[in-house]
Design a protein around this motif. Structure first.
Motif, mmCIF file in Angstrom:
data_model
loop_
_atom_site.group_PDB
_atom_site.id
_atom_site.type_symbol
_atom_site.label_atom_id
_atom_site.label_comp_id
_atom_site.label_asym_id
_atom_site.label_seq_id
_atom_site.Cartn_x
_atom_site.Cartn_y
_atom_site.Cartn_z
ATOM 1 N N UNK A 1 0.831 -1.211 0.000
ATOM 2 C CA UNK A 1 0.000 0.000 0.000
ATOM 3 C C UNK A 1 0.865 1.260 0.000
ATOM 4 N N UNK A 2 1.982 1.213 0.723
ATOM 5 C CA UNK A 2 2.877 2.368 0.790
ATOM 6 C C UNK A 2 3.629 2.529 -0.526
ATOM 7 N N UNK A 3 4.101 1.423 -1.081
ATOM 8 C CA UNK A 3 4.793 1.462 -2.370
ATOM 9 C C UNK A 3 3.860 2.018 -3.450
ATOM 10 N N UNK A 4 2.584 1.614 -3.418
ATOM 11 C CA UNK A 4 1.605 2.131 -4.385
ATOM 12 C C UNK A 4 1.436 3.644 -4.230
ATOM 13 N N UNK A 5 1.366 4.111 -2.975
ATOM 14 C CA UNK A 5 1.215 5.551 -2.714
ATOM 15 C C UNK A 5 2.414 6.328 -3.237
ATOM 16 N N UNK A 6 3.603 5.688 -3.187
ATOM 17 C CA UNK A 6 4.838 6.356 -3.599
ATOM 18 C C UNK A 6 5.227 6.021 -5.036
ATOM 19 N N UNK A 7 4.271 5.491 -5.790
ATOM 20 C CA UNK A 7 4.467 5.204 -7.215
ATOM 21 C C UNK A 7 5.657 4.272 -7.450
ATOM 22 N N UNK A 8 5.624 3.132 -6.717
ATOM 23 C CA UNK A 8 6.582 2.030 -6.906
ATOM 24 C C UNK A 8 7.997 2.324 -6.398
ATOM 25 N N UNK A 9 8.136 3.254 -5.500
ATOM 26 C CA UNK A 9 9.455 3.467 -4.862
ATOM 27 C C UNK A 9 9.818 2.203 -4.064
ATOM 28 N N UNK A 10 11.032 1.711 -4.229
ATOM 29 C CA UNK A 10 11.459 0.494 -3.525
ATOM 30 C C UNK A 10 11.719 0.807 -2.042
ATOM 31 N N UNK A 11 11.310 -0.102 -1.180
ATOM 32 C CA UNK A 11 11.513 0.095 0.257
ATOM 33 C C UNK A 11 12.182 -1.142 0.851
ATOM 34 N N UNK A 12 13.371 -0.960 1.403
ATOM 35 C CA UNK A 12 14.082 -2.034 2.105
ATOM 36 C C UNK A 12 13.831 -1.872 3.596
ATOM 37 N N UNK A 13 13.252 -2.897 4.213
ATOM 38 C CA UNK A 13 12.995 -2.850 5.655
ATOM 39 C C UNK A 13 14.050 -3.702 6.344
ATOM 40 N N UNK A 14 14.794 -3.091 7.229
ATOM 41 C CA UNK A 14 15.982 -3.711 7.829
ATOM 42 C C UNK A 14 15.825 -3.785 9.339
ATOM 43 N N UNK A 15 16.311 -4.879 9.901
ATOM 44 C CA UNK A 15 16.258 -5.043 11.354
ATOM 45 C C UNK A 15 17.367 -4.227 12.001
ATOM 46 N N UNK A 16 16.966 -3.378 12.919
ATOM 47 C CA UNK A 16 17.941 -2.544 13.632
ATOM 48 C C UNK A 16 18.705 -3.371 14.664
ATOM 49 N N UNK A 17 19.958 -3.022 14.870
ATOM 50 C CA UNK A 17 20.761 -3.685 15.902
ATOM 51 C C UNK A 17 21.621 -2.650 16.616
ATOM 52 N N UNK A 18 21.773 -2.840 17.917
ATOM 53 C CA UNK A 18 22.662 -1.979 18.697
ATOM 54 C C UNK A 18 24.128 -2.255 18.336
ATOM 55 N N UNK A 19 24.362 -3.429 17.774
ATOM 56 C CA UNK A 19 25.705 -3.798 17.341
ATOM 57 C C UNK A 19 25.966 -3.165 15.970
ATOM 58 N N UNK A 20 26.881 -2.184 15.884
ATOM 59 C CA UNK A 20 27.090 -1.479 14.605
ATOM 60 C C UNK A 20 27.450 -2.406 13.451
ATOM 61 N N UNK A 21 28.248 -3.418 13.707
ATOM 62 C CA UNK A 21 28.655 -4.331 12.621
ATOM 63 C C UNK A 21 27.446 -5.068 12.060
ATOM 64 N N UNK A 22 26.575 -5.546 12.964
ATOM 65 C CA UNK A 22 25.351 -6.237 12.519
ATOM 66 C C UNK A 22 24.443 -5.280 11.756
ATOM 67 N N UNK A 23 24.318 -4.064 12.290
ATOM 68 C CA UNK A 23 23.438 -3.071 11.667
ATOM 69 C C UNK A 23 23.938 -2.714 10.264
ATOM 70 N N UNK A 24 25.234 -2.487 10.119
ATOM 71 C CA UNK A 24 25.805 -2.140 8.817
ATOM 72 C C UNK A 24 25.629 -3.296 7.830
ATOM 73 N N UNK A 25 25.836 -4.508 8.332
ATOM 74 C CA UNK A 25 25.674 -5.692 7.482
ATOM 75 C C UNK A 25 24.247 -5.787 6.954
ATOM 76 N N UNK A 26 23.266 -5.566 7.847
ATOM 77 C CA UNK A 26 21.848 -5.611 7.440
ATOM 78 C C UNK A 26 21.509 -4.452 6.497
ATOM 79 N N UNK A 27 22.109 -3.286 6.768
ATOM 80 C CA UNK A 27 21.794 -2.094 5.971
ATOM 81 C C UNK A 27 22.216 -2.249 4.518
#
Length: 347
Positions: free
Chosen positions: A262-288
């Motif tokens: 529904x959000x992608x449709x509202x934004x005319x097919x803009x891609x959205x990557x949903x990533x799990x946040x981590x307090x560990x910077x290395x894990x967070x960067x890897x997921x990002x």
């Protein structure tokens, strides 16, 4: 100017919230200008409206001076002459004479009408400003009213919001009558009334859209930790669940991807990557750096930078087209990211 006029002011006070006393004070000031314009500007005058019956009176004011110092009969009066009126007058006192013209009622009524109309307009603008100033950073749904010189004007009911070119999604087209969601970027008070500045490109729009679509975000169970966005192309969003039984990514995606769609449709097919946040910077960067796989992340804390190694075949994916994936990951994590392939790292 009569009792009916006073009644009308009291009614306006109830309906529009415009103070009757403030209106009368404003009308009295306007009547001074009207009098001077019609009957001579060289006088010192004041006007007075009876708060009970609406009767208008004009008074000329003269300053008391020595008998031989009267240079302007409109502005000054000799002390002996003043004391013939009232023996208590002293030098520099002001003596008032009623000078209400016979036909001043018509001028007064016309002036009062202009003042009241202006004050009502100002009051309505204040109401709109008060409504929208409390909605800054929120999302609003409106209808495209017109497009002029690249600027889109969106009807929000009693007022139009302004979507400047810099706040539009690149490549997006806007048609009159189109229903559209926008982010309230700023509410300004101007001489022409409130100005509502809208945005479709601000990362805040993503946050508010997910709040609308995902009850877990609205309720605070799932938190949006950070967002990086290149409007019209791609967004990365880091989420975290405070309840171990709630999957933060799954909640945002929804059953069969319905919520994020529904959000992608509202934004005319803009891609959205949903990533799990981590307090560990290395894990967070890897997921990002998703969807790329990451072999290792080496942090340099004092520089807040990271050296990332990815498989050779994943290098272009990790960097992304024109560096977009790496750029968005860096914005999302707030770390500088240097990406190298496995073979580059071994050389």
């Amino acid at each position: 100017m009569n009792l009916e006029f006073i009644d009308a002011l009291e009614q306006l006070e109830k309906e529009k919230g415009v103070s009757k006393d403030i209106l009368i004070d404003t009308i009295e000031a306007a009547l001074v200008s009207a009098y001077k314009r019609n009957f001579g500007s060289c006088q010192n005058v004041r006007t007075e409206i009876d708060r009970e019956n609406g009767e208008v009176k004009v008074y000329s004011q003269k300053r008391v001076v020595e008998n031989d110092d009267v240079y302007d009969d409109f502005l000054e009066i000799a002390i002996d002459e003043a004391r013939e009126i009232n023996k208590n007058y002293e030098l520099e006192d002001m003596v008032e004479f009623e000078v209400t013209p016979k036909n001043f009622g018509r001028i007064a009524a016309q002036t009062a009408k202009q003042v009241v109309v202006q004050r009502i307009r100002e009051a309505e603008r204040d109401v709109i400003y008060s409504e929208f100033i409390n909605r800054e950073t929120e999302i609003v749904t409106g209808i495209v009213a017109r497009v002029s010189k690249g600027i889109v004007y969106i009807s929000l009911g009693k007022i139009e919001g302004v979507l400047n070119q810099t706040e539009q999604i690149p490549g997006e087209t806007y048609e009159v009558g189109q229903r559209i969601k926008s982010y309230i970027l700023e509410v300004k008070k101007t001489t022409k009334g409130p100005q509502i500045l809208l945005s479709r490109s601000h990362p805040g729009l993503i946050k508010r859209l997910f709040e609308l679509e995902v009850p877990e975000i609205y309720d605070g169970v799932v938190q949006i930790k950070s967002i990086s966005r290149e409007a019209g192309s791609r967004t990365k969003m880091a989420v975290h669940s405070i309840d171990e039984n709630v999957d933060s990514i799954g909640a945002c995606v929804g059953a069969k991807g319905s919520r994020v769609k529904n959000i992608v449709d509202e934004l005319k097919e803009e891609k959205i990557d949903i990533i799990k946040y981590s307090e560990n910077p290395a894990e967070f960067i890897s997921s990002a750096l998703s969807p790329s796989k990451v072999i290792s992340v080496d942090l340099v804390e004092e520089e807040k930078s990271a050296k990332v190694i990815v498989p050779d075949y994943q290098l272009s994916l990790a960097i992304g087209k024109e560096g977009q994936n790496a750029r968005l990951a860096a914005k999302l994590t707030n770390w500088k990211i240097d990406i190298k392939s496995e073979s580059q790292a071994n050389n």
